[in-house]
Design a protein around this motif. Structure first.
Motif, short mmCIF file in Angstrom:
data_model
loop_
_atom_site.label_atom_id
_atom_site.label_comp_id
_atom_site.label_asym_id
_atom_site.label_seq_id
_atom_site.Cartn_x
_atom_site.Cartn_y
_atom_site.Cartn_z
N ILE A 2 0.85 -1.18 -0.01
CA ILE A 2 0.04 -0.07 -0.13
C ILE A 2 1.04 1.20 -0.04
O ILE A 2 0.53 2.22 -0.71
N ALA A 3 2.16 1.31 0.70
CA ALA A 3 2.97 2.31 0.66
C ALA A 3 3.42 2.58 -0.64
O ALA A 3 3.40 4.09 -1.14
N SER A 4 3.86 1.32 -1.37
CA SER A 4 4.42 1.94 -2.78
C SER A 4 3.16 2.25 -3.69
O SER A 4 3.57 3.21 -4.30
N LEU A 5 2.01 1.98 -3.45
CA LEU A 5 0.89 2.48 -4.61
C LEU A 5 0.66 3.95 -4.02
O LEU A 5 0.46 4.51 -4.89
N LEU A 6 0.67 4.35 -2.85
CA LEU A 6 0.40 5.66 -2.55
C LEU A 6 1.51 6.51 -3.08
O LEU A 6 1.34 7.60 -3.40
N LEU A 7 2.98 5.98 -3.03
CA LEU A 7 3.89 6.60 -3.57
C LEU A 7 3.84 6.89 -5.08
O LEU A 7 4.21 8.04 -5.57
N ALA A 12 2.54 10.49 -9.56
CA ALA A 12 1.57 10.69 -10.69
C ALA A 12 0.64 12.09 -10.40
O ALA A 12 0.69 12.86 -11.63
N LEU A 13 0.25 12.32 -9.32
CA LEU A 13 -0.61 13.65 -8.90
C LEU A 13 0.44 14.68 -8.99
O LEU A 13 0.21 15.63 -9.93
N ILE A 14 1.92 14.79 -8.72
CA ILE A 14 2.73 15.71 -8.93
C ILE A 14 3.04 15.98 -10.22
O ILE A 14 3.46 17.27 -10.71
N LEU A 15 3.35 14.77 -11.18
CA LEU A 15 3.49 15.07 -12.58
C LEU A 15 2.46 15.75 -13.48
O LEU A 15 2.45 16.59 -14.15
N SER A 16 1.25 15.31 -12.94
CA SER A 16 0.07 15.90 -13.63
C SER A 16 0.09 17.51 -13.20
O SER A 16 -0.42 18.27 -14.13
N LEU A 17 0.09 17.77 -11.96
CA LEU A 17 -0.02 19.26 -11.62
C LEU A 17 1.18 20.05 -12.20
O LEU A 17 1.01 21.02 -12.94
N TYR A 18 2.53 19.55 -12.50
CA TYR A 18 3.27 20.01 -13.08
C TYR A 18 3.15 20.31 -14.73
O TYR A 18 3.54 21.18 -15.17
N GLY A 19 2.55 19.38 -15.32
CA GLY A 19 2.06 18.98 -16.57
C GLY A 19 1.13 20.20 -16.85
O GLY A 19 1.16 20.90 -17.75
#
Length: 145
Positions: A2-7, A12-19
């Protein structure tokens, strides 16, 4: 697990925000570039002023937003005549038209032999008189024939 899935979801969220930010800045930059091109195209049309004299004279072309007429050496159109005030009249391009205004001259400004008391729109072929000096106005991109 679960920790690796959250990471992975956080990345993915950070990359989409920067995009999204990159896309927004690129869109703003393109819009700013287009607006600057449009402003460059909205330059005033040139004005040709013919000084009416006995001899043969060529017209002077002006293409700025404002044209000062008078005896003062700082004026755009210098008229060396004692009946012309130092700052006699001004042509200004605004609202898509050329306007003529008298600058409280001593001997008056006349457009087609009518006194100019307040700013007035000029058209191609108008005759401007500052004191006893007469000028013919031509509007357009090419030198009048």
């Amino acid at each position: 697990m679960i920790a690796s899935l959250l990471l992975i979801l956080r990345l993915a969220l950070i990359l989409s925000l920067y995009g999204f930010l990159a896309w927004a800045f690129l869109t703003l930059w393109r819009d700013l570039k287009m607006q600057s091109k449009l402003l460059a195209l909205r330059q005033p049309p040139p004005v040709w002023l013919w000084l009416k004299t006995d001899g043969d004279s060529r017209p002077l072309q002006f293409s700025g937003q404002a044209i000062a007429i008078g005896r003062d050496p700082l004026c755009d159109m210098i008229l060396d005549n004692s009946t012309v005030s130092a700052q006699h009249a001004r042509l200004t391009y605004r609202q898509g038209q050329w306007w003529l205004e008298d600058l409280h001259s001593t001997n008056g400004t006349f457009l087609n032999e009518e006194v100019v008391a307040e700013p007035v729109v000029i058209t191609d072929g108008d005759v401007l008189r500052c004191g006893q000096v007469t000028l013919r106005i031509n509007l357009g991109p090419a030198e009048p024939g």
